[in-house]
Design an enzyme around this catalytic site. Structure first.
Site, PDB file in Angstrom:
ATOM      1  CB  SER A  24      10.438 -19.012   1.884  1.00 43.01           C
ATOM      2  OG  SER A  24      10.471 -20.323   1.354  1.00 43.01           O
ATOM      3  CG  ASN A 111      13.789 -23.636  -9.766  1.00 42.51           C
ATOM      4  OD1 ASN A 111      13.816 -23.438  -8.551  1.00 42.51           O
ATOM      5  ND2 ASN A 111      14.890 -23.709 -10.503  1.00 42.51           N
ATOM      6  CB  THR A 156     -13.629  21.227 -11.636  1.00 38.93           C
ATOM      7  OG1 THR A 156     -14.025  22.599 -11.660  1.00 38.93           O
ATOM      8  CG2 THR A 156     -14.617  20.414 -12.479  1.00 38.93           C
ATOM      9  CG  HIS A 157      -9.867  23.432 -10.372  1.00 34.76           C
ATOM     10  ND1 HIS A 157      -8.601  23.367 -10.895  1.00 34.76           N
ATOM     11  CD2 HIS A 157     -10.705  23.514 -11.442  1.00 34.76           C
ATOM     12  CE1 HIS A 157      -8.652  23.411 -12.231  1.00 34.76           C
ATOM     13  NE2 HIS A 157      -9.929  23.497 -12.587  1.00 34.76           N
ATOM     14  CB  SER A 278     -11.116  12.322  19.677  1.00 40.57           C
ATOM     15  OG  SER A 278     -10.148  12.892  20.530  1.00 40.57           O
ATOM     16  CE  LYS A 284     -11.492  15.312  15.502  1.00 44.86           C
ATOM     17  NZ  LYS A 284     -10.069  15.321  15.152  1.00 44.86           N
ATOM     18  CG  ASN A 286     -11.544  11.259  14.564  1.00 43.58           C
ATOM     19  OD1 ASN A 286     -11.887  12.407  14.282  1.00 43.58           O
ATOM     20  ND2 ASN A 286     -10.836  10.962  15.633  1.00 43.58           N
ATOM     21  CD  GLU A 291      -8.763   9.677   9.183  1.00 46.05           C
ATOM     22  OE1 GLU A 291      -7.754  10.302   9.549  1.00 46.05           O
ATOM     23  OE2 GLU A 291      -9.699   9.404   9.949  1.00 46.05           O
ATOM     24  CE1 TYR A 318      12.867 -19.361  -7.667  1.00 48.35           C
ATOM     25  CE2 TYR A 318      15.094 -20.027  -7.090  1.00 48.35           C
ATOM     26  CZ  TYR A 318      13.842 -19.589  -6.714  1.00 48.35           C
ATOM     27  OH  TYR A 318      13.572 -19.370  -5.391  1.00 48.35           O
ATOM     28  CD  GLN A 323      12.772 -18.136  -0.279  1.00 47.02           C
ATOM     29  OE1 GLN A 323      12.901 -19.299  -0.674  1.00 47.02           O
ATOM     30  NE2 GLN A 323      13.453 -17.670   0.747  1.00 47.02           N
ATOM     31  CE  LYS A 326       7.431 -17.930  -2.198  1.00 46.81           C
ATOM     32  NZ  LYS A 326       8.058 -17.786  -3.525  1.00 46.81           N
TER      33      LYS A 326
END
Ligand code: ARG
Length: 459
Positions: A24, A111, A156-157, A278, A284, A286, A291, A318, A323, A326
Site C-alpha cells: 500500500s 492495526n 419550480t419545475h 471551443s 462558445k 463553456n 460542469e 482487522y 487497506q 485509504k
C-alpha cells in the site's frame, strides 16, 4: 528473501503479484506525517511508563524527526517490499539508529497504528474542508449583499414561478453550507478518540498509558474497545457522507451556473478564468469548471459507496480489505477540496446580467400569485376563488400576448368587478419581492438582514 519486518516464519519472499496486490506504500505514504507523529507519541509514552529506556526513546524521536525531514525533502526511498508506510518508516529507523528501533513496536500493532494515522489524516482533512466551506460562504454572502435588490425568476419545475432576488437565491446555498459545516464538525467530534494502544485487536499486557498518547496527539480520549478501535472505519465513512452531501449541494449550484450562463438564459457571465473556448466553434464560452464540479459529485459519492461496500460483511476485527479504505478517502477529499475551491472562484467572479434577470423575472405572469393574494387580502375572496379568478386573467393576458399588468382595468372588471386600480401595485416585480417579508422570505430587506447576520457569524 523473506520480509525483514515479519518474515521470521517465512523462508521465501512473496511473488511479484503478491507484492503488487499487498503493498500500500504507493498511496499510504501520504500518511507519513501522521505515522511519525503517532510513533513519537507512542515512544514517549513507552519511556514514561518504563517500558523502554529514556535513552532509546530519545534515539527513536531523533531518528523519526530525521526521517520526516527526508520525506519532506523528497530524499527518502520508499520500498514496495516493505509494504506500507509503517514498515518503511520503521525499517529506515533501524538503518539510522540500530537496535533501539526494534523497541518502538512494543505494545502496538500496525492495526492500531494505521487506525490512528488514518483518523489523524481524516481529522486534518475535515478541518481543512471546514475552512474552505467558510471561505465559500463568505464569497456567497458578499455577492448576495451586492444583489439583495436584483430580481430574477424563482423556479419550480424549472418553470418561472414567482420573482425572487438573486441575493436570496445565493443565501439559500449559505444555509446549505452552514449545515454541511455542522456535519463536518460533528464527524470530527465523533472521530476524535485515539485507537493507539489497542494493539492487534485485544489490547496489551504492557502497562501503557493510552490517555497520555491520546492527549499528545490531540484526541479527546482513548477509544473504549480494542476490537472496535482496529476494525471500524465509520469515522471515514461519516466524513465521506458529509463530503457527498457537500458535493451534491455544489453540484446543484454548478448546474444552475451552467443553465444561467447559457445564451438562452444569459443570467450570468462566467469570468474567462472559469470558462473555456471551443476548438471548433469560436462563439462558445463553456462553463467547464461548473460542469466538472457537477461531475465530481458522482465521483465523490462513488468513493463513499466503494468504502461502504468494502466494509459491509467484514467480521471483526482487522481484515486486510480495510487497506482499501485509504484510496477512496484520498480521492474523495482531493476532489472535494478542488470543487470547493473552483466554486469559490466562480462565485467570486461571476457577473450577473441584472437587466436580463429583471426582464425574465417579469415575464411568464410571474406575479400571478401576488394578484391572487391581493384578491384575498383586499376583496376578501377565499384563496381557491382568487386562484380561479387569477387563472382567468392569466388566460386573457396569454391570449393577447401581454403581461398581467398590461390588462386594462375594464377588462379585469369583466372577470371580477371588485378589482380596482390598486391591483396594479402588486403586479410589478419590485413590489412583489418587496412584499415577501415573512420570516425567510425573499424581500430585499430580509436579504440584507441575513447578509448582515452571516457576515457577523463568519467574521
Ligand atoms: N497497510 C495496512 C493497512 O493499510 C496496515 C495494517 C496492516 N495490518 C496487518 N495486520 N497486516 O491496512
Amino acid at each position: 528473501m523473506s520480509n525483514r519486518m515479519w518474515g521470521g516464519r517465512f523462508s521465501a519472499g512473496p511473488s511479484a503479484i503478491m507484492e503488487e496486490i499487498n503493498a500500500s506504500i504507493d498511496f499510504d505514504r501520504k500518511l507519513y506525517a501522521q505515522d511519525i507523529a503517532g510513533s513519537k507519541a507512542h515512544a514517549e509514552m513507552l519511556a514514561a511508563r518504563g517500558i523502554i529506556s529514556k535513552d532509546d526513546a530519545g534515539k527513536i524521536a531523533e531518528g523519526l524527526d530525521a526521517i520526516k525531514a527526508e520525506i519532506d525533502g523528497g530524499t527518502f526511498t520508499f520500498s514496495r517490499a516493505l509494504e506500507d508506510i509503517h514498515m518503511n518508516v520503521e525499517s529506515r529507523l533501524k538503518e539510522m539508529i540500530g537496535a533501539a528501533a526494534g523497541r518502538l513496536h512494543t505494545a502496538r500493532s500496525r492495526n492500531d497504528q494505521v487506525a490512528t494515522d488514518f483518523r489523524l489524516w481524516v481529522r486534518d482533512t475535515l478541518d481543512h474542508v471546514d475552512g474552505q466551506l467558510a471561505d465559500l460562504m463568505r464569497a456567497l454572502v458578499k455577492r448576495a449583499g451586492e444583489h439583495a435588490d436584483t430580481v430574477m425568476p424563482g423556479f419550480t419545475h424549472l418553470q418561472s414561478a414567482q420573482p425572487v432576488t438573486f441575493g436570496h437565491h445565493l443565501m439559500a446555498y449559505v444555509e446549505m453550507l452552514a449545515r454541511d459545516r455542522g456535519r463536518v464538525q460533528d464527524a470530527r467530534r465523533r472521530l476524535n478518540e485515539c485507537p493507539l494502544g489497542s494493539a492487534a485487536l485485544a489490547g496489551t499486557s504492557f502497562p501503557i498509558d493510552r490517555h497520555m498518547t491520546a492527549a499528545s496527539l490531540g484526541f479527546d480520549r482513548p477509544t473504549a474497545n480494542s476490537l472496535d478501535s482496529v476494525s471500524d472505519r465509520d469515522f471515514a465513512l461519516e466524513a465521506m457522507a458529509a463530503a457527498s452531501i457537500i458535493a451534491v449541494h455544489l453540484s446543484r449550484l454548478a448546474e444552475e451556473i451552467v443553465i444561467w450562463s447559457s445564451a438562452q438564459f444569459g443570467f450570468v457571465r462566467l469570468s474567462d478564468a472559469f470558462s473555456t473556448g471551443s476548438s471548433i466553434m469560436p462563439q462558445k464560452r463553456n462553463p467547464d469548471a461548473a460542469e466538472l464540479v457537477r461531475a465530481k459529485a458522482g465521483r465523490i459519492i462513488g468513493d463513499m459507496n466503494a468504502l461502504l461496500i468494502i466494509m459491509k460483511g467484514l467480521p471483526l476485527a482487522y481484515q486486510k480489505d480495510m487497506q482499501e479504505d485509504k484510496e477512496q478517502a484520498f480521492d474523495c477529499f482531493e476532489n472535494l477540496s478542488l470543487v470547493i475551491a473552483a466554486m469559490t472562484g466562480m462565485v467570486d467572479d461571476l457577473v450577473p446580467n441584472v437587466a436580463r434577470m429583471a426582464a425574465a423575472a417579469g415575464s411568464g405572469f410571474s406575479t400571478a400569485t401576488d394578484l391572487a393574494d391581493w384578491l384575498v387580502r383586499v376583496l376578501g375572496l377565499p384563496f381557491r376563488d382568487a386562484h380561479h379568478v387569477t387563472g382567468r386573467l392569466v388566460a386573457v393576458a396569454a391570449e393577447r400576448g401581454i403581461e398581467l399588468a398590461e390588462i386594462p382595468l375594464a377588462d379585469m372588471k369583466t372577470v371580477h368587478d371588485g378589482i380596482t386600480e390598486a391591483v396594479y401595485d402588486v403586479l410589478t416585480v419590485e413590489n412583489s419581492v418587496r412584499s415577501r417579508t415573512s420570516h425567510g422570505g425573499t424581500a430585499p430587506d430580509n436579504v440584507r438582514a441575513e447578509v448582515k447576520r452571516w457576515t457577523a457569524l463568519l467574521g
